[in-house]
Design an enzyme around this catalytic site. Structure first.
Site, mmCIF file in Angstrom:
data_model
loop_
_atom_site.group_PDB
_atom_site.id
_atom_site.type_symbol
_atom_site.label_atom_id
_atom_site.label_comp_id
_atom_site.label_asym_id
_atom_site.label_seq_id
_atom_site.Cartn_x
_atom_site.Cartn_y
_atom_site.Cartn_z
ATOM 1 C CE1 TYR A 1 52.495 -34.926 -63.212
ATOM 2 C CE2 TYR A 1 50.152 -35.277 -63.556
ATOM 3 C CZ TYR A 1 51.450 -35.376 -64.008
ATOM 4 O OH TYR A 1 51.725 -35.933 -65.230
ATOM 5 N N GLY B 1 39.307 -39.999 -73.057
ATOM 6 C CA GLY B 1 40.593 -39.383 -73.305
ATOM 7 C C GLY B 1 41.114 -39.658 -74.694
ATOM 8 N NE ARG B 2 44.384 -43.988 -73.434
ATOM 9 C CZ ARG B 2 44.586 -45.150 -72.834
ATOM 10 N NH1 ARG B 2 45.504 -45.981 -73.292
ATOM 11 N NH2 ARG B 2 43.881 -45.479 -71.765
ATOM 12 C CD GLN C 1 43.798 -31.262 -65.310
ATOM 13 O OE1 GLN C 1 44.865 -31.261 -65.912
ATOM 14 N NE2 GLN C 1 43.171 -32.371 -64.968
ATOM 15 N NE ARG D 1 41.287 -36.636 -64.452
ATOM 16 C CZ ARG D 1 42.081 -37.177 -65.373
ATOM 17 N NH1 ARG D 1 43.341 -36.796 -65.469
ATOM 18 N NH2 ARG D 1 41.632 -38.087 -66.209
#
Length: 366
Positions: free
Chosen positions: A187, A320-321, A106, A234
């Site tokens: 971002y 994810g987590r 990424q 993404r």
């Protein structure tokens, strides 16, 4: 928290389209871990084990990798600009491939979401000089107030675009199967897309067409460098994270997806957060592979992932987590074994603790 057997579970079926040849529909979402050397940007030596432990995923997507000197968000963020950084990433990709995995890098530029302390005294850059005012930012000197960023010049925008193309080439040199452009989470890319952070009056601001321009020009540069079938993007439509406000998320992202769909990208990765039902709205407009993710108070679990596949809202689901605390997540899902809860400590920074010391489940294959 369990899941049906392998024979009944759609998460465990292969997905093949273009260059993507995935043994299952489980992806590991990109997650910042903050363990690279803060001076050199070289990933930690433990990163080899971290990614290899999770190679049972159909696709691994790395943490965000800084591709520009001003694109680093905070301490411990890895880079992909120097030979030393490429060499360590090559160790990681080789180990993942030897374990039967597939891995995308990424590529990341955070725009205003950084601080002069992180940038060795340089003021952050962004589409416009609009600061974050709601919360401090983490630096090596602790939590500090955000500063007002400096608006990028046209020449600097061109350099950032070129940096993404160089980063993509470096990623392929490092052995990655492809790259994901990080266009989400408030971002730099989303700062160009959002009306409240893009106040420009030149060709990169104002109209929707102009606000899309930066994203589309980066995608064009990267695909020209390594091929569209090695490039994912993404996005996180209507995501208020990092003080982003998108006045017309539906209109913006429909236009973006319509422009991208003919290009033949490896995938579109949609992180759904906010009031806009992005997956249901954008899925019919995207003919390629779609990876779904949800950034909410609770992590994506197998049951939720199966529902997304059954509803044809996604081809692959990113966890994810749960992938932090369950390195053998795919095997646990396949065998219906209990899942360890998400981590509550040692997520960011440090060494092996909370990074590569989560055990595999007793009896889990692989």
């Amino acid at each position: 928290m369990t899941s049906p057997t392998a024979t009944a579970n759609p998460l465990l079926t292969p997905h093949r389209r273009g260059l993507l040849d995935l043994p299952n529909r489980i992806a590991m979402a990109p997650m910042t871990r903050g363990r690279a050397d803060d001076t050199t940007g070289v990933p930690s030596e433990h990163a080899v084990a971290y990614y290899t432990q999770r190679a049972g995923a159909g696709l691994l997507i790395t943490e965000g990798i800084s591709i520009h000197p001003l694109g680093k968000s905070g301490p411990g963020i890895p880079g992909l600009r120097t030979d030393e950084q490429v060499a360590r990433w090559r160790e990681i990709t080789t180990a993942v491939h030897d374990a039967g995995g597939r891995i995308f890098a990424q590529l990341w530029h955070v725009g205003r979401m950084t601080h002069p302390v992180t940038l060795d005294g340089t003021t952050p850059t962004a589409p416009s000089a609009v600061p974050i005012t709601e919360a401090p930012i983490f630096t090596r000197d602790g939590l500090l107030p955000h500063v007002t960023p400096r608006a990028l010049t046209l020449a600097e925008i061109e350099e950032v675009i070129a940096a993404f193309a160089r980063g993509a080439r470096r990623a392929i040199e490092a052995g990655f199967d492809g790259i994901e452009i990080h266009g989400a989470n408030g971002y730099l890319f989303q700062q160009f897309l959002a009306e409240n952070t893009n106040l420009r009056t030149d060709r990169y601001g104002g109209s929707r067409e102009n606000r899309l321009r930066f994203v589309l020009e980066v995608v064009a540069a990267v695909t020209a460098e390594i091929g569209a079938d090695r490039v994912g993007l993404r996005i996180s439509p209507d995501n208020p994270e990092n003080q982003i406000r998108e006045a017309d998320a539906r209109g913006t992202y429909r236009a973006l997806v319509d422009a991208l769909d003919p290009l033949g990208l490896a995938y579109l990765h949609v992180l759904e957060r906010g009031d806009y039902a992005a997956l249901a709205d954008l899925r019919p407009r995207w003919t390629g592979t779609l990876i779904a993710n949800h950034n909410g108070p609770t992590p994506v679990d197998p049951a939720t992932a199966e529902r997304l596949l059954a509803a044809e809202l996604a081809d692959v689901v990113a966890f994810g987590r749960l992938f932090i605390s369950n390195p053998d997540l795919t095997a646990r899902i396949a065998e219906g074994l209990p899942l360890a809860p998400p981590p509550v400590a040692d997520v960011y920074g440090g060494g092996a603790r909370g990074y590569v010391d989560y055990p595999a489940a007793s009896g889990a294959a692989g």
